[in-house]
Design a protein around this motif. Structure first.
Motif, PDB file in Angstrom:
ATOM      1  N   ILE A 291     -11.797  16.563  24.113  1.00 48.97           N
ATOM      2  CA  ILE A 291     -11.891  17.519  23.013  1.00 48.97           C
ATOM      3  C   ILE A 291     -10.587  17.502  22.225  1.00 48.97           C
ATOM      4  N   GLU A 292     -10.686  17.289  20.913  1.00 54.68           N
ATOM      5  CA  GLU A 292      -9.510  17.262  20.038  1.00 54.68           C
ATOM      6  C   GLU A 292      -9.742  18.151  18.824  1.00 54.68           C
ATOM      7  N   PRO A 293      -8.668  18.686  18.247  1.00 57.34           N
ATOM      8  CA  PRO A 293      -8.804  19.380  16.965  1.00 57.34           C
ATOM      9  C   PRO A 293      -9.235  18.389  15.882  1.00 57.34           C
ATOM     10  N   GLU A 294     -10.020  18.864  14.948  1.00 57.48           N
ATOM     11  CA  GLU A 294     -10.432  17.989  13.845  1.00 57.48           C
ATOM     12  C   GLU A 294      -9.240  17.429  13.090  1.00 57.48           C
ATOM     13  N   THR A 295      -8.146  18.193  13.046  1.00 61.32           N
ATOM     14  CA  THR A 295      -6.981  17.801  12.254  1.00 61.32           C
ATOM     15  C   THR A 295      -5.937  17.021  13.057  1.00 61.32           C
ATOM     16  N   SER A 296      -6.202  16.769  14.332  1.00 65.15           N
ATOM     17  CA  SER A 296      -5.297  15.968  15.166  1.00 65.15           C
ATOM     18  C   SER A 296      -6.159  15.258  16.209  1.00 65.15           C
ATOM     19  N   SER A 297      -6.767  14.157  15.813  1.00 66.87           N
ATOM     20  CA  SER A 297      -7.803  13.546  16.652  1.00 66.87           C
ATOM     21  C   SER A 297      -7.564  12.047  16.831  1.00 66.87           C
ATOM     22  N   ALA A 298      -6.479  11.713  17.506  1.00 67.44           N
ATOM     23  CA  ALA A 298      -6.085  10.309  17.644  1.00 67.44           C
ATOM     24  C   ALA A 298      -7.064   9.500  18.488  1.00 67.44           C
ATOM     25  N   LEU A 299      -7.560  10.076  19.586  1.00 73.11           N
ATOM     26  CA  LEU A 299      -8.501   9.338  20.434  1.00 73.11           C
ATOM     27  C   LEU A 299      -9.835   9.149  19.718  1.00 73.11           C
ATOM     28  N   HIS A 300     -10.336  10.188  19.113  1.00 75.70           N
ATOM     29  CA  HIS A 300     -11.606  10.109  18.392  1.00 75.70           C
ATOM     30  C   HIS A 300     -11.543   9.035  17.316  1.00 75.70           C
ATOM     31  N   ALA A 301     -10.443   8.998  16.581  1.00 75.19           N
ATOM     32  CA  ALA A 301     -10.286   8.002  15.519  1.00 75.19           C
ATOM     33  C   ALA A 301     -10.210   6.596  16.095  1.00 75.19           C
ATOM     34  N   ALA A 302      -9.502   6.441  17.209  1.00 76.71           N
ATOM     35  CA  ALA A 302      -9.366   5.119  17.836  1.00 76.71           C
ATOM     36  C   ALA A 302     -10.714   4.595  18.324  1.00 76.71           C
ATOM     37  N   LEU A 303     -11.495   5.460  18.957  1.00 75.81           N
ATOM     38  CA  LEU A 303     -12.797   5.028  19.463  1.00 75.81           C
ATOM     39  C   LEU A 303     -13.734   4.659  18.312  1.00 75.81           C
ATOM     40  N   GLY A 327      -2.343   6.996  23.096  1.00 75.25           N
ATOM     41  CA  GLY A 327      -1.676   6.078  23.993  1.00 75.25           C
ATOM     42  C   GLY A 327      -2.556   4.888  24.339  1.00 75.25           C
ATOM     43  N   ALA A 328      -1.926   3.713  24.482  1.00 73.29           N
ATOM     44  CA  ALA A 328      -2.681   2.487  24.742  1.00 73.29           C
ATOM     45  C   ALA A 328      -3.421   2.544  26.073  1.00 73.29           C
ATOM     46  N   ILE A 329      -2.788   3.117  27.090  1.00 70.81           N
ATOM     47  CA  ILE A 329      -3.438   3.158  28.403  1.00 70.81           C
ATOM     48  C   ILE A 329      -4.652   4.077  28.359  1.00 70.81           C
ATOM     49  N   CYS A 330      -4.522   5.222  27.729  1.00 68.54           N
ATOM     50  CA  CYS A 330      -5.651   6.137  27.584  1.00 68.54           C
ATOM     51  C   CYS A 330      -6.803   5.454  26.864  1.00 68.54           C
ATOM     52  N   TYR A 331      -6.491   4.771  25.783  1.00 68.76           N
ATOM     53  CA  TYR A 331      -7.542   4.105  25.008  1.00 68.76           C
ATOM     54  C   TYR A 331      -8.269   3.064  25.845  1.00 68.76           C
ATOM     55  N   GLN A 332      -7.512   2.261  26.595  1.00 73.78           N
ATOM     56  CA  GLN A 332      -8.147   1.226  27.409  1.00 73.78           C
ATOM     57  C   GLN A 332      -9.031   1.833  28.502  1.00 73.78           C
ATOM     58  N   LEU A 333      -8.569   2.899  29.124  1.00 75.64           N
ATOM     59  CA  LEU A 333      -9.390   3.564  30.133  1.00 75.64           C
ATOM     60  C   LEU A 333     -10.666   4.140  29.514  1.00 75.64           C
TER      61      LEU A 333
END
Length: 411
Positions: A291-303, A327-333
């Protein structure tokens, strides 16, 4: 632990549908590893292949970094998924499959004397038809889960004479300062102005040498890296380092030991260290909702983009969840466990509403980031299936302004 410079893209399995990646797309054919290695020699786009240690040399492709694993640790498919999240070391040596659960269990024992075992409650508040489980990690030392990663990093490595350096939106800096003070190390912490006076005062109270910089977290990180290069201080990364993620993973090991029976766990995401710890611990055995804020959503944008990308950062939870890039590790997981990881965003008003309800209905006082995961439920952004057991992690309690701040305190 060697620094990870680049993520492993994928791995291959024996006697299962092939999971090597060509140009970022899973192969998926039901052919043997030998066949896939032959394909690799022609296409030459593999970054890695996962092999059991007993695999013969003819199966090994010179252009692929071989990731060995011991037979008997789960199945080969699980190894292939996990191996995505480990990469080439800074010294150029081959990456090895990281035994996340083993390392998290070891870390839990290591840091146990220094961290708070945070309580768990089950509640039928917030108008839900069925009870949900809450873990009150905002009651951790310095008011957030971050103390886990900080203590694991300091206790698991050798701290140089130059001490420690960290960049933080606030909570990580306080955790590093607290851990350093507790263990007798010097710490320099860089925070952006948006950290706010309450978190800045907390970091100073913990004894760190603090410097406030203009801009956002990324600007503080630039300063911290420069200080690391100049002095030789040990960088304690807020979210994208194995030791940090392993430390955060102890939260979920602890939760399991407390009897967690949920099918689904909702977790707020900033840079990704906490949710990476959850994915590392559960390995796909539970559904995880980011769950991320709409205005700070780095994982959502990456996916959505298929790779980490820079995002704009703002909003009520930006000083805790405002990472410009996941983070790169989070994204890969997350990629590796895509069938068990869901990403959602919520607006600021949903976050503040959840924050208010936590206080009004359960007398739990948390910062906006601490209420972000719950906001997905209270707003209806996430609607559990019938009979689905849901748990929510409350990750931070450093609200601003401090409601009990001593008047005229110097911050």
């Amino acid at each position: 632990m060697p620094e990870i410079r680049s993520a492993v893209s994928m791995a291959c399995v024996l006697r299962d549908p092939c999971q090597n990646v060509h140009h970022g797309i899973g192969c998926g054919d039901h052919h043997s590893l030998q066949t896939c290695c032959a394909i690799a020699e022609k296409i030459r786009t593999f970054s890695s292949i996962a092999l059991p240690v007993w695999a013969p040399a003819r199966m090994r492709n010179d252009d692929a970094k071989v990731i060995e694993f011991e037979p008997g640790f789960g199945n080969t498919r699980a190894c292939a998924r996990q191996s995505r999240a480990y990469g080439q070391h800074a010294d150029g040596t081959k990456g090895l499959y990281m035994h996340w659960t083993q390392d998290i269990s070891t870390a839990e024992t290591r840091i146990r004397p220094y961290i708070q075992r945070t309580p768990v409650i089950e509640t039928t508040s917030f108008g839900f038809e069925h009870p949900i489980t809450l873990k009150l990690e905002h009651m951790q030392h310095t008011g957030s889960f971050k103390a886990r990663g900080a203590f694991n990093t300091l206790l698991g490595g050798s701290v140089p004479d130059a001490g420690l350096v960290a960049a933080s939106g606030g909570n990580h800096g306080a955790a590093v300062a607290y851990a350093a003070q507790r263990l007798g190390f010097r710490a320099r912490v860089y925070v952006p102005e948006i950290a706010g006076p309450a978190k800045i005062a907390l970091i100073r109270a913990c004894g760190a040498d603090l410097e406030v910089v203009s801009g956002a977290y990324a600007n503080a990180l630039e300063k911290a890296r420069a200080y690391e290069n100049e002095t030789g201080a040990m960088q304690v990364h807020a979210y994208d380092a194995p030791a940090t993620i392993i430390g955060q993973g102890t939260c979920f090991a602890e939760w399991d030991a407390q009897g967690l029976e949920a099918d689904t766990v909702l977790i707020a995401v900033g840079g990704g260290g906490l949710i990476a710890g959850a994915m590392a611990w559960y390995g796909g055995s539970k559904k995880i909702v980011a769950i991320e804020p709409e205005t700070s959503s780095a994982l959502h944008a990456a996916l959505n983009a298929g790779a980490p990308v820079d995002v704009e950062v703002s909003g009520v939870a930006a000083n805790a969840l405002g990472a410009r890039r996941i983070g790169a590790i989070c994204y890969q997981l997350a990629q590796a466990q895509s069938d068990m990881v869901m990403s959602l965003t919520v607006p600021d008003d949903a976050i503040t509403h959840a924050q208010q309800r936590l206080w009004q209905e359960r007398r739990l006082l948390v910062e906006p980031a601490g209420a972000t995961a719950l906001a997905a439920l209270t707003s209806g952004a996430y609607q559990p299936a019938v009979g689905e057991r849901v748990a929510v992690l409350l990750c931070g309690g450093n609200i601003a302004p401090d409601p009990l701040e001593v008047p005229h305190a110097v911050v």
